[in-house]
Design a protein around this motif. Structure first.
Motif, PDB file in Angstrom:
ATOM      1  N   ASP A 189       1.005  -1.074  -0.063  1.00 16.55           N
ATOM      2  CA  ASP A 189      -0.050  -0.046  -0.308  1.00 16.55           C
ATOM      3  C   ASP A 189       1.041   1.300   0.093  1.00 16.55           C
ATOM      4  O   ASP A 189       2.305   1.105   0.120  1.00 16.55           O
ATOM      5  CB  ASP A 189      -0.879  -0.005   1.139  1.00 16.55           C
ATOM      6  N   PRO A 190       0.155   2.523   0.054  1.00 23.62           N
ATOM      7  CA  PRO A 190       1.115   3.614   0.052  1.00 23.62           C
ATOM      8  C   PRO A 190       2.044   3.875   0.924  1.00 23.62           C
ATOM      9  O   PRO A 190       3.125   4.579   1.044  1.00 23.62           O
ATOM     10  CB  PRO A 190       0.114   4.959  -0.229  1.00 23.62           C
ATOM     11  N   ASP A 191       1.783   3.064   2.367  1.00 16.78           N
ATOM     12  CA  ASP A 191       2.595   3.464   3.307  1.00 16.78           C
ATOM     13  C   ASP A 191       3.685   2.326   3.397  1.00 16.78           C
ATOM     14  O   ASP A 191       4.344   2.186   4.551  1.00 16.78           O
ATOM     15  CB  ASP A 191       1.638   3.409   4.763  1.00 16.78           C
ATOM     16  N   GLY A 192       3.744   1.264   2.478  1.00 16.75           N
ATOM     17  CA  GLY A 192       4.631   0.249   2.597  1.00 16.75           C
ATOM     18  C   GLY A 192       4.129  -1.111   3.375  1.00 16.75           C
ATOM     19  O   GLY A 192       4.885  -2.117   3.545  1.00 16.75           O
ATOM     20  N   ASN A 193       3.017  -1.144   3.745  1.00 17.18           N
ATOM     21  CA  ASN A 193       2.502  -2.270   4.447  1.00 17.18           C
ATOM     22  C   ASN A 193       2.154  -3.347   3.255  1.00 17.18           C
ATOM     23  O   ASN A 193       1.490  -3.003   2.229  1.00 17.18           O
ATOM     24  CB  ASN A 193       1.215  -1.986   5.059  1.00 17.18           C
ATOM     25  N   LYS A 194       2.456  -4.594   3.474  1.00 20.23           N
ATOM     26  CA  LYS A 194       2.291  -5.691   2.317  1.00 20.23           C
ATOM     27  C   LYS A 194       0.852  -6.278   2.264  1.00 20.23           C
ATOM     28  O   LYS A 194       0.688  -6.627   3.523  1.00 20.23           O
ATOM     29  CB  LYS A 194       3.369  -6.676   2.581  1.00 20.23           C
TER      30      LYS A 194
END
Length: 133
Positions: free
Chosen positions: A109-114
């Motif tokens: 996601d845009p925050d780097g969560n996979k």
């Protein structure tokens, strides 16, 4: 598209202590595999349809905490192509993991969560035939 949460992958420091912790809360061990440095999968109590916790020992590629959340889908290729058409970028095209008998594709996601999308092999009569990137 998304049917439910399939599993939550968590990096733990002491896998035996973590398994014991979840067993005390009513979780049940359903599988142990060697992928990702060794994993133990625990079924959440209440129903066989509840999400699975997939515990892995902490490593350089799996820090402590939630590594990813996986969503169960009916058809991995349809989901993959649908999300590609919406300009979402995947790490790779759908691939098969024989140890878990699942097809999967991952993105951030845009925050780097996979996040992962998962098709359990025997959930769908039509086996995926991934389109190459």
């Amino acid at each position: 598209m998304i049917k439910s949460v399939d599993h939550i992958d968590i990096g733990v420091i002491d896998i035996d202590a973590s398994v014991d912790f979840f067993l005390k809360m009513g979780f049940q061990v359903i599988r142990q595999t060697e992928h990702g440095g060794g994993a133990i999968e625990l079924q959440c109590p209440g129903s066989d349809d509840n999400p699975i916790l997939e515990l892995h020992p902490v490593s350089e590629s799996r820090p402590q905490g939630i590594h990813h959340i996986a969503f169960k889908v009916d058809n991995i290729n349809n989901t993959y192509n649908n999300l590609l058409s919406k300009n979402l970028e995947f790490q790779s095209s759908p691939n098969y993991v024989s140890q878990t008998e699942r097809w999967l594709a991952s993105l951030f996601d845009p925050d780097g969560n996979k996040f992962q999308f998962v098709q359990v092999e025997n959930d769908n009569q039509d086996q995926p035939n991934p389109k190459n990137d």
